[in-house]
Scaffold this active site. Structure first.
Site, PDB file in Angstrom:
ATOM      1  N   HIS A   1      -5.255  -1.037   6.362  1.00 13.69           N
ATOM      2  CA  HIS A   1      -5.207  -2.110   7.370  1.00 13.69           C
ATOM      3  C   HIS A   1      -6.552  -2.301   8.078  1.00 13.69           C
ATOM      4  O   HIS A   1      -7.020  -3.415   8.279  1.00 13.69           O
ATOM      5  CB  HIS A   1      -4.161  -1.796   8.447  1.00 13.69           C
ATOM      6  CG  HIS A   1      -2.780  -1.553   7.923  1.00 13.69           C
ATOM      7  ND1 HIS A   1      -2.213  -2.322   6.931  1.00 13.69           N
ATOM      8  CD2 HIS A   1      -1.849  -0.631   8.253  1.00 13.69           C
ATOM      9  CE1 HIS A   1      -0.991  -1.877   6.689  1.00 13.69           C
ATOM     10  NE2 HIS A   1      -0.754  -0.848   7.461  1.00 13.69           N
TER      11      HIS A   1
ATOM     12  N   LYS B   1       0.835  -1.200   0.000  1.00  9.61           N
ATOM     13  CA  LYS B   1       0.000   0.000   0.000  1.00  9.61           C
ATOM     14  C   LYS B   1       0.879   1.263   0.000  1.00  9.61           C
ATOM     15  O   LYS B   1       2.006   1.206   0.489  1.00  9.61           O
ATOM     16  CB  LYS B   1      -0.922   0.010   1.220  1.00  9.61           C
ATOM     17  CG  LYS B   1      -0.205  -0.010   2.586  1.00  9.61           C
ATOM     18  CD  LYS B   1      -0.383   1.265   3.368  1.00  9.61           C
ATOM     19  CE  LYS B   1       0.248   1.191   4.719  1.00  9.61           C
ATOM     20  NZ  LYS B   1       0.428   2.412   5.435  1.00  9.61           N
TER      21      LYS B   1
ATOM     22  N   GLU C   1      -1.734   3.716  18.456  1.00  9.45           N
ATOM     23  CA  GLU C   1      -0.285   3.550  18.582  1.00  9.45           C
ATOM     24  C   GLU C   1       0.267   4.560  19.569  1.00  9.45           C
ATOM     25  O   GLU C   1      -0.202   5.702  19.620  1.00  9.45           O
ATOM     26  CB  GLU C   1       0.381   3.742  17.217  1.00  9.45           C
ATOM     27  CG  GLU C   1      -0.103   2.731  16.195  1.00  9.45           C
ATOM     28  CD  GLU C   1       0.584   2.905  14.856  1.00  9.45           C
ATOM     29  OE1 GLU C   1       1.793   2.674  14.790  1.00  9.45           O
ATOM     30  OE2 GLU C   1      -0.097   3.287  13.891  1.00  9.45           O
TER      31      GLU C   1
HETATM   32  O1  LIG Z   1       1.535   0.561   7.712  1.00  6.59           O
HETATM   33  C1  LIG Z   1       1.692   1.091   8.780  1.00  6.59           C
HETATM   34  O2  LIG Z   1       1.538   0.357   9.918  1.00  6.59           O
HETATM   35  C2  LIG Z   1       2.210   0.774  11.096  1.00  6.59           C
HETATM   36  C3  LIG Z   1       1.590  -0.002  12.237  1.00  6.59           C
HETATM   37  O3  LIG Z   1       1.708  -1.371  12.055  1.00  6.59           O
HETATM   38  P1  LIG Z   1       2.701  -2.214  12.953  1.00  6.59           P
HETATM   39  O4  LIG Z   1       2.398  -3.607  12.595  1.00  6.59           O
HETATM   40  O5  LIG Z   1       4.074  -1.798  12.583  1.00  6.59           O
HETATM   41  O6  LIG Z   1       2.373  -1.878  14.358  1.00  6.59           O
HETATM   42  C4  LIG Z   1       2.080   2.259  11.318  1.00  6.59           C
HETATM   43  O7  LIG Z   1       2.860   2.659  12.427  1.00  6.59           O
HETATM   44  C5  LIG Z   1       2.559   3.009  10.105  1.00  6.59           C
HETATM   45  O8  LIG Z   1       2.372   4.406  10.288  1.00  6.59           O
HETATM   46  C6  LIG Z   1       1.808   2.550   8.891  1.00  6.59           C
HETATM   47  O9  LIG Z   1       2.381   3.136   7.731  1.00  6.59           O
END
Ligand SMILES: O=C1O[C@H](COP(=O)(O)O)[C@@H](O)[C@H](O)[C@H]1O
Length: 446
Positions: free
Chosen positions: A231, A136, A207
């Site tokens: 996601h 993505k 987060e």
């Molecule tokens: O794709 C992304 O996902 C992360 C969060 O996923 P994680 O599995 O690494 O916790 C996100 O922090 C990021 O900004 C976003 O681009």
């Protein structure tokens, strides 16, 4: 099983932070062996020896829990050839270097390079059974997502989604995979999975990290495009899909796309009460002072980028009419939690509501709160597993598509979020602030 990987963007963060560690995990668990080879490519002028050293360093930083012998076995399978991913002659030379047989061309590249690189790959005469994997964002809006799908389907000359593999690591997360199995098999869930029993479903992607130096990307994306549009909608589709027409991957994919197709986002004036956008102000995270988002290096305050987004969706099907689905995502929040929270309707208007917490990626898988005279909390923990990326890569290499985003899914996700983005850019929803380290702005529902 495809054993040749042509990795574009091999020296970038995605490869270093996620792909190489995932490959090392596959190597350590015997899912890939000595016959597996990777050709890394990027514009950087380096040779195989330097690339192996770079990879070993990345693995030391990002996968030190994997025994050194498995990391070394992986680095020994790496080769490097510099090239321009958009130049037909460079790409053809890389494909020749990969040898005969099908390969996976993994585009760990900026999205602007997808179409030129796919075009160059199409001209390079890939062996039958080869696949192209990309991350993505799948387009910047609905029109560009449709165009990307057209290019992928047309230039690879294959049936839709056989050769193209759209990666979303959320689909590799343990509970998301488990949730799919629960939806397909569990009689308890099947019995309560409707608006009669479920008042609201929250999909949370909260987060605690701030930006971590990613302003260059994030400030032009924002929370909605960064995680909600992709996601979180992947997770929503698994939660909301109807039982698939059959057990195959295709039927499951169709059920997920149908769920997104039936979803309705708030439009126009409704967006003011059914969506929220916010950005963090200065605050404290744990013991540390955190500056405001606008003071992060590389952020342009005039863009008004949101670091928090909340959207209430309805799903217009007999099963779900009357249930609200809330997507809530943010950065620099007090706690990190990715969860689906299912709020069950109480038996009486004044009765206590039951609740099912499904941790998407945390230490605790599923917690069910039952309302007896004392609430009973049943908690399960997941078995140790591969990282999400490793599951997705395995599916990709094995020729599957169970953990891939379908072309329809990529398009429906934009269709659903475009009205929200439009309402926001028309100024119908004010940008509010929340202190870093807080729980974010008040919830829209509940
Ligand atoms: O794709 C992304 O996902 C992360 C969060 O996923 P994680 O599995 O690494 O916790 C996100 O922090 C990021 O900004 C976003 O681009």
């Amino acid at each position: 099983m495809i054993t040749n990987l042509l990795l574009f963007g091999a020296t970038g963060d995605l490869a270093s932070d996620l792909l190489l560690p995932a490959l090392a995990a596959l190597r350590a668990t015997g899912r890939i062996g000595d016959d597996f080879t990777v050709i890394g490519t990027a514009r950087d002028d380096m040779d195989t020896k330097a690339f192996r050293e770079h990879a070993a360093q990345s693995l030391e930083e990002n996968a030190s829990h994997i025994p050194i012998e498995h990391r070394e076995a992986l680095t020994q399978s790496l080769r490097y050839q510099a090239g321009d991913a958009t130049k037909a002659e460079d790409v053809a030379a890389l494909v020749r270097e990969a040898g005969d047989g099908p390969l996976v061309a993994y585009l760990a590249l900026p999205p602007a390079l997808f179409i030129p690189c796919i075009t160059a790959l199409a001209a390079a005469d890939l062996s039958a059974g080869s696949r192209v994997a990309l991350e993505k964002p799948f387009g910047e809006d609905l029109d560009s997502a449709v165009e990307l799908n057209r290019v992928l389907a047309g230039l690879l000359g294959s049936a839709d989604d056989e050769a193209a593999y759209r990666i979303d690591h959320a689909l590799g997360m343990s509970t998301v995979r488990n949730l799919l199995d629960l939806r397909l098999n569990d009689p308890f869930l099947a019995a309560i999975w409707d608006a009669q029993h479920i008042e609201r479903v929250d999909v949370l992607w909260e987060e605690d990290d701030p930006l971590e130096g990613r302003a260059g990307y994030y400030d032009s994306a924002g929370a909605l495009k960064d995680v909600v549009q992709n996601h979180m909608l992947r997770v929503l589709a698994v939660v909301a899909m109807e039982p698939p027409a059959g057990p195959g991957e295709q039927e499951v994919k169709e059920a997920k796309v149908d769920a997104l197709r039936a979803a309705r986002a708030p439009q126009g004036d409704d967006a003011a009460s059914r969506t929220r956008r916010a950005r963090w102000a200065a605050g404290r995270l744990g013991d540390a002072d955190v500056p405001a988002y606008v003071d992060e290096e590389g952020v342009d305050p005039s863009r008004e980028t949101e670091t928090f987004a909340e959207v209430v969706l309805e799903i217009d099907t007999p099963r779900w009419r009357g249930t609200s689905f809330v997507l809530r995502a943010g950065k620099a929040l007090r706690v990190r939690r990715k969860e689906v929270v299912v709020h069950l309707r109480p038996l009486r208007p004044d009765g206590p509501p039951g609740r099912l917490d499904i941790g998407i990626d945390g230490p605790t898988d599923i917690t069910l709160t039952l309302q007896g005279s004392e609430p009973i909390i049943l908690t399960g923990t997941p078995p140790a597993s591969l990282p999400p990326y490793a599951h997705v890569l395995l599916d990709l290499l094995q020729g599957g598509s169970a953990l891939a985003v379908s072309s329809g899914g990529a398009e429906e996700s934009w269709r659903l979020m475009e009205p929200v983005l439009a309402a926001w850019s028309e100024g119908r929803v004010p940008l509010v602030e929340y202190p870093a380290g807080s729980d974010g702005p008040p919830r829209l529902l509940g």
